[in-house]
Scaffold this motif. Structure first.
Motif, PDB file in Angstrom:
ATOM      1  N   ALA A 138      47.094 -21.376  59.830  1.00 26.57           N
ATOM      2  CA  ALA A 138      47.229 -20.270  59.991  1.00 26.57           C
ATOM      3  C   ALA A 138      45.880 -19.350  60.807  1.00 26.57           C
ATOM      4  CB  ALA A 138      47.610 -19.497  58.084  1.00 26.57           C
ATOM      5  N   ILE A 139      44.409 -20.251  59.729  1.00 23.44           N
ATOM      6  CA  ILE A 139      43.235 -20.127  60.244  1.00 23.44           C
ATOM      7  C   ILE A 139      43.616 -20.115  62.670  1.00 23.44           C
ATOM      8  CG2 ILE A 139      41.066 -20.599  60.790  1.00 23.44           C
ATOM      9  CD1 ILE A 139      41.279 -21.099  58.012  1.00 23.44           C
ATOM     10  N   LEU A 140      43.917 -21.213  62.856  1.00 26.85           N
ATOM     11  CA  LEU A 140      43.963 -21.456  63.928  1.00 26.85           C
ATOM     12  C   LEU A 140      45.207 -20.726  65.104  1.00 26.85           C
ATOM     13  CD1 LEU A 140      43.878 -25.471  63.935  1.00 26.85           C
ATOM     14  CD2 LEU A 140      42.300 -24.000  64.325  1.00 26.85           C
ATOM     15  N   ALA A 141      45.811 -20.137  64.325  1.00 25.10           N
ATOM     16  CA  ALA A 141      46.455 -19.319  64.989  1.00 25.10           C
ATOM     17  C   ALA A 141      46.385 -17.792  65.297  1.00 25.10           C
ATOM     18  CB  ALA A 141      48.124 -18.927  64.678  1.00 25.10           C
ATOM     19  N   SER A 142      45.558 -17.625  64.095  1.00 27.47           N
ATOM     20  CA  SER A 142      45.115 -16.139  64.199  1.00 27.47           C
ATOM     21  C   SER A 142      43.489 -16.332  64.878  1.00 27.47           C
ATOM     22  CB  SER A 142      44.509 -16.015  62.798  1.00 27.47           C
ATOM     23  OG  SER A 142      45.586 -15.339  62.160  1.00 27.47           O
ATOM     24  N   VAL A 143      42.858 -16.843  65.409  1.00 29.66           N
ATOM     25  CA  VAL A 143      41.792 -17.040  65.833  1.00 29.66           C
ATOM     26  C   VAL A 143      42.163 -17.120  67.590  1.00 29.66           C
ATOM     27  CG1 VAL A 143      40.289 -18.497  66.723  1.00 29.66           C
ATOM     28  CG2 VAL A 143      40.558 -18.490  64.267  1.00 29.66           C
ATOM     29  N   ALA A 144      43.207 -17.776  67.625  1.00 30.95           N
ATOM     30  CA  ALA A 144      44.037 -18.125  69.100  1.00 30.95           C
ATOM     31  C   ALA A 144      43.910 -16.799  69.284  1.00 30.95           C
ATOM     32  CB  ALA A 144      44.866 -19.198  69.036  1.00 30.95           C
ATOM     33  N   ALA A 145      45.220 -15.922  68.696  1.00 26.54           N
ATOM     34  CA  ALA A 145      46.008 -14.919  69.112  1.00 26.54           C
ATOM     35  C   ALA A 145      44.484 -13.717  68.911  1.00 26.54           C
ATOM     36  CB  ALA A 145      46.785 -14.407  67.666  1.00 26.54           C
ATOM     37  N   ILE A 146      43.230 -13.612  68.216  1.00 25.41           N
ATOM     38  CA  ILE A 146      42.659 -13.042  68.517  1.00 25.41           C
ATOM     39  C   ILE A 146      41.631 -13.442  69.573  1.00 25.41           C
ATOM     40  CG2 ILE A 146      39.887 -12.107  67.470  1.00 25.41           C
ATOM     41  CD1 ILE A 146      41.665 -12.480  64.793  1.00 25.41           C
ATOM     42  N   ALA A 147      41.000 -14.054  70.091  1.00 25.20           N
ATOM     43  CA  ALA A 147      40.487 -15.038  71.103  1.00 25.20           C
ATOM     44  C   ALA A 147      41.130 -14.575  72.387  1.00 25.20           C
ATOM     45  CB  ALA A 147      40.149 -16.047  70.632  1.00 25.20           C
ATOM     46  N   THR A 148      42.390 -14.413  72.634  1.00 24.85           N
ATOM     47  CA  THR A 148      43.439 -14.617  73.528  1.00 24.85           C
ATOM     48  C   THR A 148      43.234 -12.659  73.969  1.00 24.85           C
ATOM     49  OG1 THR A 148      44.341 -15.882  72.993  1.00 24.85           O
ATOM     50  CG2 THR A 148      45.891 -14.435  74.461  1.00 24.85           C
ATOM     51  N   ALA A 149      43.728 -12.381  72.970  1.00 19.64           N
ATOM     52  CA  ALA A 149      43.283 -10.565  72.858  1.00 19.64           C
ATOM     53  C   ALA A 149      42.177  -9.947  73.253  1.00 19.64           C
ATOM     54  CB  ALA A 149      44.380  -9.845  71.648  1.00 19.64           C
ATOM     55  N   SER A 150      41.232 -10.596  73.009  1.00 18.87           N
ATOM     56  CA  SER A 150      39.602  -9.832  73.221  1.00 18.87           C
ATOM     57  C   SER A 150      38.772 -11.139  73.565  1.00 18.87           C
ATOM     58  CB  SER A 150      39.653  -8.928  71.641  1.00 18.87           C
ATOM     59  OG  SER A 150      39.144 -10.783  70.952  1.00 18.87           O
TER      60      SER A 150
END
Length: 169
Positions: A138-150
Motif C-alpha cells: 500500500a505504501i509503495l502504491a501510494s507513493v507511486a501515485a503521488i509522485a506521478t501526480a505531482s
C-alpha cells in the motif's frame, strides 16, 4: 554584475523568457517600474513569490532564482557529505580485511546513507520496514501515485506543459 543581474538571469531561465520587458510583464510591473528597480538594484522578490503562489503548476523555485542556491541543492550537498564519510570508511579497509571488518565497514556505509536521509525520509523508511507485506504494498502504491501526480520542483517543466508565458517582447 549587480545582485539584480544574476537574479534576473535566473528568473529568465526559470520562466523561459528572453527580455527584461517580458519579465516585468509577467511580474505585473510596467517596464518603467522594473527599470527603476533595476537601477536601485532592488529585484521585486515579493512579486516573484506572488507569481509562484499564483502559478504552482510552474514549479518555480523562488529560492533558486533569488539566491542561486535552492533548498534541494543544500540538501543534496548534505547527503553527499554523509555518504562520502561512509565511502571513506570503506576505502580505509586493507585489501586483506576480514569478513568482520568488511561487515563493519558496510554497516558504517549504511549508517552514513541513512544519515543522509531527511527526517521525513527516515520516518518513511522506518514505517515501511515496520509494516506488513500488505502495508508495504500500500505504501509503495501510494507513493507511486503521488509522485506521478505531482512531479518534483527544481527543474523547469517543458514550456508547452506549464502554461508559462513565452513572450519575446
Amino acid at each position: 554584475m549587480t545582485s539584480f543581474e544574476p537574479i534576473l538571469l535566473r528568473a529568465k531561465e526559470r520562466l523561459g523568457l528572453q527580455t527584461d520587458k517580458a519579465v516585468a510583464k509577467v511580474l505585473g510591473l510596467s517596464e518603467k517600474a522594473f527599470n527603476a528597480r533595476k537601477a536601485r538594484d532592488a529585484f521585486p522578490s515579493d512579486k516573484l513569490w506572488a507569481l509562484a503562489a499564483q502559478h504552482p503548476e510552474w514549479q518555480l523555485d523562488v529560492d533558486y532564482v533569488l539566491t542561486g542556491d535552492s533548498a534541494r541543492q543544500q540538501e543534496l550537498r548534505r547527503r553527499l557529505a554523509a555518504v562520502g564519510h561512509g565511502r571513506d570508511a570503506a576505502l580505509r579497509l586493507p585489501p586483506d580485511a576480514t569478513s568482520s571488518q568488511r561487515a563493519e565497514a558496510l554497516d558504517m556505509v549504511t549508517r552514513a546513507e541513512i544519515q543522509s536521509l531527511s527526517e521525513d525520509e527516515q520516518q518513511l523508511v522506518g514505517d515501511y520496514r515496520r509494516s506488513s507485506d500488505a502495508g508495504r504494498a500500500a505504501i509503495l502504491a501510494s507513493v507511486a501515485a503521488i509522485a506521478t501526480a505531482s512531479p518534483r520542483s527544481g527543474a523547469p517543466l517543458p514550456a508547452k506543459s506549464t502554461g508559462k508565458p513565452r513572450t519575446k517582447a
